[in-house]
Scaffold this motif. Sequence first.
Motif, short mmCIF file in Angstrom:
data_model
loop_
_atom_site.label_atom_id
_atom_site.label_comp_id
_atom_site.label_asym_id
_atom_site.label_seq_id
_atom_site.Cartn_x
_atom_site.Cartn_y
_atom_site.Cartn_z
N GLY A 167 0.82 -1.21 0.00
CA GLY A 167 0.00 0.00 0.00
C GLY A 167 0.85 1.26 0.00
O GLY A 167 1.60 1.51 -0.92
N THR A 168 0.74 2.05 1.05
CA THR A 168 1.45 3.32 1.10
C THR A 168 2.90 3.20 1.60
O THR A 168 3.60 4.20 1.70
CB THR A 168 0.71 4.31 2.01
N LEU A 169 3.35 2.00 1.90
CA LEU A 169 4.73 1.79 2.33
C LEU A 169 5.63 1.55 1.11
O LEU A 169 5.13 1.30 0.01
CB LEU A 169 4.81 0.60 3.28
N PRO A 170 6.94 1.62 1.28
CA PRO A 170 7.82 1.33 0.14
C PRO A 170 7.59 -0.07 -0.43
O PRO A 170 7.23 -0.99 0.30
CB PRO A 170 9.22 1.44 0.77
N ALA A 171 7.81 -0.19 -1.73
CA ALA A 171 7.68 -1.50 -2.38
C ALA A 171 8.95 -2.30 -2.18
O ALA A 171 10.05 -1.75 -2.09
CB ALA A 171 7.39 -1.31 -3.87
N LEU A 172 8.81 -3.62 -2.15
CA LEU A 172 9.92 -4.52 -1.87
C LEU A 172 10.26 -5.33 -3.12
O LEU A 172 9.38 -5.96 -3.72
CB LEU A 172 9.54 -5.46 -0.73
N HIS A 173 11.52 -5.32 -3.50
CA HIS A 173 11.99 -6.05 -4.68
C HIS A 173 13.09 -7.02 -4.28
O HIS A 173 13.77 -6.84 -3.26
CB HIS A 173 12.57 -5.07 -5.71
N ASN A 174 13.28 -8.05 -5.09
CA ASN A 174 14.46 -8.89 -4.95
C ASN A 174 15.65 -8.11 -5.51
O ASN A 174 15.60 -7.61 -6.63
CB ASN A 174 14.30 -10.19 -5.74
N ARG A 175 16.73 -8.01 -4.74
CA ARG A 175 17.93 -7.29 -5.20
C ARG A 175 18.73 -8.24 -6.08
O ARG A 175 19.47 -9.11 -5.60
CB ARG A 175 18.74 -6.83 -3.99
N VAL A 176 18.62 -8.08 -7.38
CA VAL A 176 19.19 -9.02 -8.34
C VAL A 176 20.70 -9.16 -8.18
O VAL A 176 21.25 -10.26 -8.37
CB VAL A 176 18.83 -8.60 -9.79
#
Length: 236
Positions: A212-221
């Motif tokens: 939602g309004t929090l930072p998005a989480l990605h896999n750090r490639v």
Amino acid sequence: MYSIVVIGVFLLNVFASAKDVTTPVPYHASVRTDEGHICSGAIISEKWIATVAHILTKQDKDANIQVVVGTNQLNGPGDSYSVSKIFYYPKYNSSFIVKFDMALLKLDKAIKFGSQVKAIDLPKSDTKEGANMVVTGFKTARDKFVTNNLQEKYVTSISNKKCKRYLGFINEFNLCSEDKSESVGDAEYFHGTGGPLVENNKLVGILSQFFGTLPALHNRVYKYKGWIKKTMSKNK
């Protein structure tokens, strides 16, 4: 009149933050079953797709998983390839998916490359705080404004230290992003995961979780780079 203009500008900024892609994204892939699109992915070679693990583990064991490339539309024309094998990062745990949510798909035959379909390179160095990036993906039924078109969103990386204050549970295999045009975090995002996160034409992340309004989480490639290369080399 002034208040109407202010409200109008505010709404425009919110709804324009994730917008339709107007040019080809040759490395973007749609991962599907017979039921339709389940997540996105990134083409990293002629026979390999990088994506998220948690969506794949939710599918039936006998699900017919395919990858469609060369299209910016879920129902548009594209080239379809069958997945012959799925490789999960060894530390992936379905009971706590956010830390090692990485998977590779091996296709049964090589993708035919062209102007609309190309692989994207892995990063040569780690992503630093404040990097400008773009992420692409498809909206889902959970989004307020569902569209058939591929979406793109321009974001900025934030430090894991800052991200941890919001999310609390990340590690060095995570990469967090925020949209500075929003008042907080990534208020207007697309919920479809697996989307490639790109910095300077290099694949630096795979969208894993959205809060939602929090930072998005990605896999750090960059942190998965050794495993990716080893897995591809051993399974040609």
